[in-house]
Design a protein around this motif. Structure first.
Motif, PDB file in Angstrom:
ATOM      1  N   VAL A  10       0.920  -1.049   0.097  1.00  0.00           N
ATOM      2  CA  VAL A  10      -0.016  -0.123  -0.047  1.00  0.00           C
ATOM      3  C   VAL A  10       0.837   1.269  -0.048  1.00  0.00           C
ATOM      4  O   VAL A  10       0.621   2.268  -0.732  1.00  0.00           O
ATOM      5  CB  VAL A  10      -0.807  -0.056   1.276  1.00  0.00           C
ATOM      6  N   PHE A  11       1.814   1.135   0.682  1.00  0.00           N
ATOM      7  CA  PHE A  11       2.731   2.218   1.102  1.00  0.00           C
ATOM      8  C   PHE A  11       4.234   2.166   0.399  1.00  0.00           C
ATOM      9  O   PHE A  11       5.158   3.141  -0.018  1.00  0.00           O
ATOM     10  CB  PHE A  11       2.925   2.952   2.432  1.00  0.00           C
ATOM     11  N   ALA A  12       4.642   0.816   0.420  1.00  0.00           N
ATOM     12  CA  ALA A  12       6.049   0.560   0.235  1.00  0.00           C
ATOM     13  C   ALA A  12       6.552   1.086  -1.250  1.00  0.00           C
ATOM     14  O   ALA A  12       7.603   1.674  -1.344  1.00  0.00           O
ATOM     15  CB  ALA A  12       6.366  -0.899   0.200  1.00  0.00           C
ATOM     16  N   ASP A  13       5.535   1.124  -2.388  1.00  0.00           N
ATOM     17  CA  ASP A  13       5.958   1.718  -3.569  1.00  0.00           C
ATOM     18  C   ASP A  13       6.051   3.142  -3.774  1.00  0.00           C
ATOM     19  O   ASP A  13       6.537   3.880  -4.819  1.00  0.00           O
ATOM     20  CB  ASP A  13       5.222   1.041  -4.726  1.00  0.00           C
ATOM     21  N   LEU A  14       5.521   3.576  -2.826  1.00  0.00           N
ATOM     22  CA  LEU A  14       5.191   5.343  -2.787  1.00  0.00           C
ATOM     23  C   LEU A  14       6.430   6.075  -2.036  1.00  0.00           C
ATOM     24  O   LEU A  14       6.401   7.123  -2.141  1.00  0.00           O
ATOM     25  CB  LEU A  14       3.792   5.629  -2.078  1.00  0.00           C
ATOM     26  N   VAL A  15       7.153   5.254  -1.154  1.00  0.00           N
ATOM     27  CA  VAL A  15       7.861   5.673  -0.235  1.00  0.00           C
ATOM     28  C   VAL A  15       9.528   5.854  -0.842  1.00  0.00           C
ATOM     29  O   VAL A  15       9.708   4.715  -1.505  1.00  0.00           O
ATOM     30  CB  VAL A  15       8.151   5.230   1.009  1.00  0.00           C
ATOM     31  N   ALA A  16      10.129   6.782  -0.801  1.00  0.00           N
ATOM     32  CA  ALA A  16      11.611   6.896  -1.235  1.00  0.00           C
ATOM     33  C   ALA A  16      12.351   5.699  -0.800  1.00  0.00           C
ATOM     34  O   ALA A  16      12.400   5.801   0.588  1.00  0.00           O
ATOM     35  CB  ALA A  16      11.976   8.261  -1.378  1.00  0.00           C
ATOM     36  N   GLY A  17      12.973   5.024  -1.685  1.00  0.00           N
ATOM     37  CA  GLY A  17      14.007   3.870  -1.155  1.00  0.00           C
ATOM     38  C   GLY A  17      14.947   4.557  -0.266  1.00  0.00           C
ATOM     39  O   GLY A  17      15.536   3.781   0.878  1.00  0.00           O
ATOM     40  N   ALA A  18      15.524   5.613  -0.489  1.00  0.00           N
ATOM     41  CA  ALA A  18      16.529   6.156   0.248  1.00  0.00           C
ATOM     42  C   ALA A  18      16.291   6.477   1.616  1.00  0.00           C
ATOM     43  O   ALA A  18      16.909   6.225   2.637  1.00  0.00           O
ATOM     44  CB  ALA A  18      17.084   7.515  -0.433  1.00  0.00           C
ATOM     45  N   LEU A  19      15.019   6.881   1.894  1.00  0.00           N
ATOM     46  CA  LEU A  19      14.400   6.984   3.203  1.00  0.00           C
ATOM     47  C   LEU A  19      14.485   5.894   4.277  1.00  0.00           C
ATOM     48  O   LEU A  19      14.811   5.585   5.027  1.00  0.00           O
ATOM     49  CB  LEU A  19      12.858   7.744   3.099  1.00  0.00           C
ATOM     50  N   VAL A  20      13.746   4.820   3.377  1.00  0.00           N
ATOM     51  CA  VAL A  20      13.768   3.392   4.038  1.00  0.00           C
ATOM     52  C   VAL A  20      15.123   2.935   4.445  1.00  0.00           C
ATOM     53  O   VAL A  20      15.490   2.392   5.542  1.00  0.00           O
ATOM     54  CB  VAL A  20      12.877   2.571   3.266  1.00  0.00           C
TER      55      VAL A  20
ATOM     56  N   THR B  51      17.915   4.506   4.722  1.00  0.00           N
ATOM     57  CA  THR B  51      18.956   5.201   5.676  1.00  0.00           C
ATOM     58  C   THR B  51      18.474   5.795   6.977  1.00  0.00           C
ATOM     59  O   THR B  51      19.361   6.031   8.042  1.00  0.00           O
ATOM     60  CB  THR B  51      19.437   6.765   4.961  1.00  0.00           C
ATOM     61  N   GLU B  52      17.115   5.685   7.189  1.00  0.00           N
ATOM     62  CA  GLU B  52      16.497   6.123   8.408  1.00  0.00           C
ATOM     63  C   GLU B  52      16.277   4.933   9.150  1.00  0.00           C
ATOM     64  O   GLU B  52      15.713   4.043   9.183  1.00  0.00           O
ATOM     65  CB  GLU B  52      14.999   6.698   8.253  1.00  0.00           C
ATOM     66  N   PRO B  53      16.962   5.069  10.418  1.00  0.00           N
ATOM     67  CA  PRO B  53      16.843   4.340  11.420  1.00  0.00           C
ATOM     68  C   PRO B  53      15.685   3.590  11.797  1.00  0.00           C
ATOM     69  O   PRO B  53      14.751   4.545  12.256  1.00  0.00           O
ATOM     70  CB  PRO B  53      17.597   4.777  12.768  1.00  0.00           C
ATOM     71  N   GLY B  54      15.214   2.481  11.752  1.00  0.00           N
ATOM     72  CA  GLY B  54      13.824   1.909  12.202  1.00  0.00           C
ATOM     73  C   GLY B  54      12.870   2.167  11.037  1.00  0.00           C
ATOM     74  O   GLY B  54      11.745   1.523  11.306  1.00  0.00           O
ATOM     75  N   ALA B  55      13.111   2.794   9.967  1.00  0.00           N
ATOM     76  CA  ALA B  55      12.263   3.055   8.953  1.00  0.00           C
ATOM     77  C   ALA B  55      11.693   1.639   8.431  1.00  0.00           C
ATOM     78  O   ALA B  55      10.578   1.835   8.203  1.00  0.00           O
ATOM     79  CB  ALA B  55      12.937   3.959   7.952  1.00  0.00           C
ATOM     80  N   MET B  56      12.531   0.806   8.057  1.00  0.00           N
ATOM     81  CA  MET B  56      11.805  -0.568   7.613  1.00  0.00           C
ATOM     82  C   MET B  56      10.799  -1.233   8.343  1.00  0.00           C
ATOM     83  O   MET B  56       9.838  -1.575   7.685  1.00  0.00           O
ATOM     84  CB  MET B  56      13.163  -1.353   6.996  1.00  0.00           C
ATOM     85  N   GLU B  57      11.268  -1.371   9.507  1.00  0.00           N
ATOM     86  CA  GLU B  57      10.588  -1.980  10.503  1.00  0.00           C
ATOM     87  C   GLU B  57       9.382  -1.309  10.707  1.00  0.00           C
ATOM     88  O   GLU B  57       8.083  -1.839  10.660  1.00  0.00           O
ATOM     89  CB  GLU B  57      11.287  -2.173  11.882  1.00  0.00           C
ATOM     90  N   ALA B  58       9.368  -0.032  11.000  1.00  0.00           N
ATOM     91  CA  ALA B  58       8.100   0.968  11.181  1.00  0.00           C
ATOM     92  C   ALA B  58       7.365   0.674   9.714  1.00  0.00           C
ATOM     93  O   ALA B  58       6.013   0.941   9.851  1.00  0.00           O
ATOM     94  CB  ALA B  58       8.571   2.342  11.351  1.00  0.00           C
ATOM     95  N   LEU B  59       7.714   0.890   8.643  1.00  0.00           N
ATOM     96  CA  LEU B  59       6.933   0.749   7.383  1.00  0.00           C
ATOM     97  C   LEU B  59       6.291  -0.674   7.212  1.00  0.00           C
ATOM     98  O   LEU B  59       5.007  -0.600   6.899  1.00  0.00           O
ATOM     99  CB  LEU B  59       7.904   1.128   5.998  1.00  0.00           C
ATOM    100  N   LEU B  60       7.051  -1.513   7.653  1.00  0.00           N
ATOM    101  CA  LEU B  60       6.479  -2.876   7.477  1.00  0.00           C
ATOM    102  C   LEU B  60       5.307  -3.157   8.404  1.00  0.00           C
ATOM    103  O   LEU B  60       4.359  -3.761   8.290  1.00  0.00           O
ATOM    104  CB  LEU B  60       7.618  -4.345   7.949  1.00  0.00           C
ATOM    105  N   LYS B  61       5.388  -2.539   9.538  1.00  0.00           N
ATOM    106  CA  LYS B  61       4.206  -2.409  10.776  1.00  0.00           C
ATOM    107  C   LYS B  61       2.969  -1.539  10.213  1.00  0.00           C
ATOM    108  O   LYS B  61       2.049  -2.395  10.388  1.00  0.00           O
ATOM    109  CB  LYS B  61       4.749  -1.920  12.110  1.00  0.00           C
TER     110      LYS B  61
END
Length: 252
Positions: free
Chosen positions: A204-214, A216-226
């Protein structure tokens, strides 16, 4: 969940994998058998087949590509599950030329209905391959996600074209032959005699969020998955998901 139990530790498959694993666990309890017979139509190189085999189940992968089946064989061997994964060349419309009817506890039909000439027949075949009370896992490209992506990229005419096109395509250059709404997929499943248990929006969101943000931002990947997991079952987000997942059960 460990990478070993997830088909690629990624946002693209994590939500579907969690739903699928839970469905297989329920099948184990319902059948009383630790090892299920699982059919993976269009399973390719084994993104789902190999992790399912790691759970102890026997998986038959049907795919038209010899190269994909060769990669599947190598991948299964590297994972130590070669004895539980069988690759067969074929497709879902000719499914019973290569596998038996009514021989499986679960059937995966992921990324297949976008490409077949007769999606309804494809779903019926997947269902006919199931034993009574078998589970069907269906994953297909979502219309809304493509429309949103074209619009956000500034391709407004293409976004409108996808909305009005019967196949959900945004133009001649669109690599996807067909897309679906959640309603269209559930209608296909219901028409094949399967009770729809759940519908999930995937990516829903994964393809709309800039890859660099996910990245480089600490914890971003886990938060986006949740976030993806929390939104997956909410109908409001099905309309903008890149993919749609339907889980159903064949009548007993």
């Amino acid at each position: 969940m460990s990478d070993q139990l997830r088909p690629r530790a990624s946002l693209r498959t994590a939500v579907v994998w969690e739903v699928l694993k839970d469905a297989l666990d329920r099948q184990v309890k319902a059948t009383g058998r630790d090892a299920l017979d699982v059919l993976d139509t269009g399973g390719g190189t084994g993104n789902f087949a190999v992790p399912v085999a790691r759970l102890g189940h026997r998986v038959t992968v049907v795919d038209p590509s010899p190269n994909a089946l060769f990669a599947l064989e190598r991948r299964a061997a590297e994972a130590g599950v070669a004895d539980r994964v069988r690759g067969v060349q074929g497709d879902i419309l000719g499914l019973f030329d290569v596998v038996e009817r009514g021989g499986y506890d679960a059937a995966l039909c992921h990324g297949v209905l976008e490409y077949v000439d007769d999606p309804a027949e494809g779903v019926r075949n997947a269902v006919d391959a199931l034993r009574p009370a078998g589970a069907l896992s269906l994953l297909a490209a979502g219309l809304g996600g493509a429309v949103l992506a074209r619009a956000l990229a500034g391709h407004f005419t293409e976004a409108r074209q996808a909305l009005s096109d019967p196949a959900g395509r945004w133009g001649d250059g669109d690599p996807m032959p067909r897309r679906y709404t959640a309603e269209q997929l559930t209608e296909l499943v219901s028409a094949a005699g399967v009770e729809v248990g759940a519908v999930h929006g995937v990516r829903v969101f994964a393809d709309l969020v800039a890859g660099a943000l996910v990245d480089t931002e600490p914890g971003a990947m886990e938060a986006l998955l949740k976030l993806e997991t929390a939104a997956a079952e909410l109908p409001a987000f099905h309309a903008v998901a890149t993919q749609l997942h339907v889980l159903g059960t064949k009548p007993a």
